[in-house]
Design a protein around this motif. Structure first.
Motif, PDB file in Angstrom:
ATOM      1  N   CYS A 170      37.234 -28.514 -75.849  1.00  0.00           N
ATOM      2  CA  CYS A 170      36.846 -29.045 -74.133  1.00  0.00           C
ATOM      3  C   CYS A 170      36.168 -29.822 -73.957  1.00  0.00           C
ATOM      4  CB  CYS A 170      36.591 -27.321 -73.751  1.00  0.00           C
ATOM      5  SG  CYS A 170      37.596 -25.942 -74.551  1.00  0.00           S
ATOM      6  N   SER A 230      42.571 -27.073 -70.951  1.00  0.00           N
ATOM      7  CA  SER A 230      43.182 -25.433 -70.911  1.00  0.00           C
ATOM      8  C   SER A 230      44.267 -25.569 -72.258  1.00  0.00           C
ATOM      9  CB  SER A 230      43.765 -25.271 -69.917  1.00  0.00           C
ATOM     10  OG  SER A 230      45.143 -26.442 -69.703  1.00  0.00           O
ATOM     11  N   TYR A 288      41.906 -26.311 -74.754  1.00  0.00           N
ATOM     12  CA  TYR A 288      41.465 -24.366 -75.679  1.00  0.00           C
ATOM     13  C   TYR A 288      42.627 -23.355 -76.235  1.00  0.00           C
ATOM     14  CZ  TYR A 288      39.332 -19.950 -74.546  1.00  0.00           C
ATOM     15  OH  TYR A 288      38.683 -18.630 -74.960  1.00  0.00           O
ATOM     16  N   ARG A 289      43.072 -23.856 -75.968  1.00  0.00           N
ATOM     17  CA  ARG A 289      44.432 -23.524 -76.535  1.00  0.00           C
ATOM     18  C   ARG A 289      45.114 -23.692 -77.712  1.00  0.00           C
ATOM     19  NH1 ARG A 289      50.426 -24.630 -75.569  1.00  0.00           N
ATOM     20  NH2 ARG A 289      51.938 -23.725 -76.497  1.00  0.00           N
ATOM     21  N   LEU A 340      40.869 -20.387 -65.046  1.00  0.00           N
ATOM     22  CA  LEU A 340      41.328 -20.681 -66.431  1.00  0.00           C
ATOM     23  C   LEU A 340      40.676 -20.434 -68.356  1.00  0.00           C
ATOM     24  CD1 LEU A 340      42.778 -23.874 -66.795  1.00  0.00           C
ATOM     25  CD2 LEU A 340      40.429 -24.554 -67.375  1.00  0.00           C
ATOM     26  N   ARG A 341      40.139 -19.677 -68.676  1.00  0.00           N
ATOM     27  CA  ARG A 341      39.997 -19.273 -69.835  1.00  0.00           C
ATOM     28  C   ARG A 341      40.969 -17.976 -69.818  1.00  0.00           C
ATOM     29  NH1 ARG A 341      35.229 -15.441 -72.015  1.00  0.00           N
ATOM     30  NH2 ARG A 341      35.315 -15.105 -73.918  1.00  0.00           N
ATOM     31  N   ALA A 400      44.264 -19.491 -70.684  1.00  0.00           N
ATOM     32  CA  ALA A 400      44.475 -19.745 -71.903  1.00  0.00           C
ATOM     33  C   ALA A 400      44.235 -18.943 -73.440  1.00  0.00           C
ATOM     34  CB  ALA A 400      43.512 -20.782 -71.974  1.00  0.00           C
ATOM     35  N   VAL A 412      50.039 -23.605 -66.305  1.00  0.00           N
ATOM     36  CA  VAL A 412      48.595 -24.011 -66.043  1.00  0.00           C
ATOM     37  C   VAL A 412      48.454 -24.931 -64.273  1.00  0.00           C
ATOM     38  CG1 VAL A 412      46.668 -25.885 -66.393  1.00  0.00           C
ATOM     39  CG2 VAL A 412      47.705 -24.122 -68.669  1.00  0.00           C
TER      40      VAL A 412
END
Length: 187
Positions: free
Chosen positions: A70, A87, A90-91, A147-148, A151, A177
């Motif tokens: 990140c 994001s 993270y994905r 956001l967490r 993702a 997003v």
């Protein structure tokens, strides 16, 4: 089986992470790790505290690597571009390292200072990404959680084959997003 000369904790954890990524975290056993390293099972205990200790090491490695991914994604970016990049990183981590990610999902225990520090470092990265939106402290924490969740939820559904329609998943994620960002802009 060969001798365990030169065997390190880092080697054990790396092999365990690969096994967890390929077979699933719940399928990981010490016997698999020992077999892959061509050592006898008791040799592992010189470096780790059993399966529970190995899972903790995976949790730490996953938290460290996710935070680093990140942070790398956010470098040189700001605002919407930084949120999109973070994001996506993270994905990508969830999809690329599913077993390691699964090990890292839990919140750190109150007495685990090492895990607390890693979680704090990742939180600070995301808070820095969100700083241009000038959110109050509580709103920023809600935004980080959102956001967490986006993702995590999207990637885990994607990984499980939860998107059956023949539409571009990247486009779906981007739209999700962007809708999140629009919500930040209206805060």
């Amino acid at each position: 089986m060969g001798r365990s000369v030169g065997l390190t904790r880092a080697q054990i954890v790396a092999v365990a992470a690969t096994i967890a990524d390929n077979a699933g975290l719940d399928q990981l056993t010490l016997a698999q790790v020992a077999a892959h390293l061509h050592v006898k099972l008791p040799s592992l205990y010189n470096h780790i505290d059993g399966l529970q200790g190995l899972r903790r090491e995976l949790m730490l490695l996953g938290a460290q690597q996710l935070g680093a991914a990140c942070a790398r994604a956010a470098i040189g970016k700001a605002g919407d571009e930084a949120v999109l990049a973070t994001s996506q990183a993270y994905r990508d981590f969830v999809l690329d390292r599913p077993g390691l990610y699964a090990a890292s999902v839990r919140a750190p225990a109150a007495d685990d200072e090492e895990h607390q520090a890693l979680a704090r470092a990742t939180l600070e990265v995301v808070l820095a990404v969100l700083a241009p939106y000038r959110l109050a402290e509580a709103e920023a924490i809600h935004a980080v959680r959102g956001l967490r969740s986006i993702a995590h939820g999207f990637a885990t559904l994607e990984q499980a084959g939860g998107f059956g329609y023949a539409l571009d998943r990247d486009e779906s994620f981007l739209r999700l997003v962007r809708a999140y960002i629009a919500g930040l802009d209206s805060s």
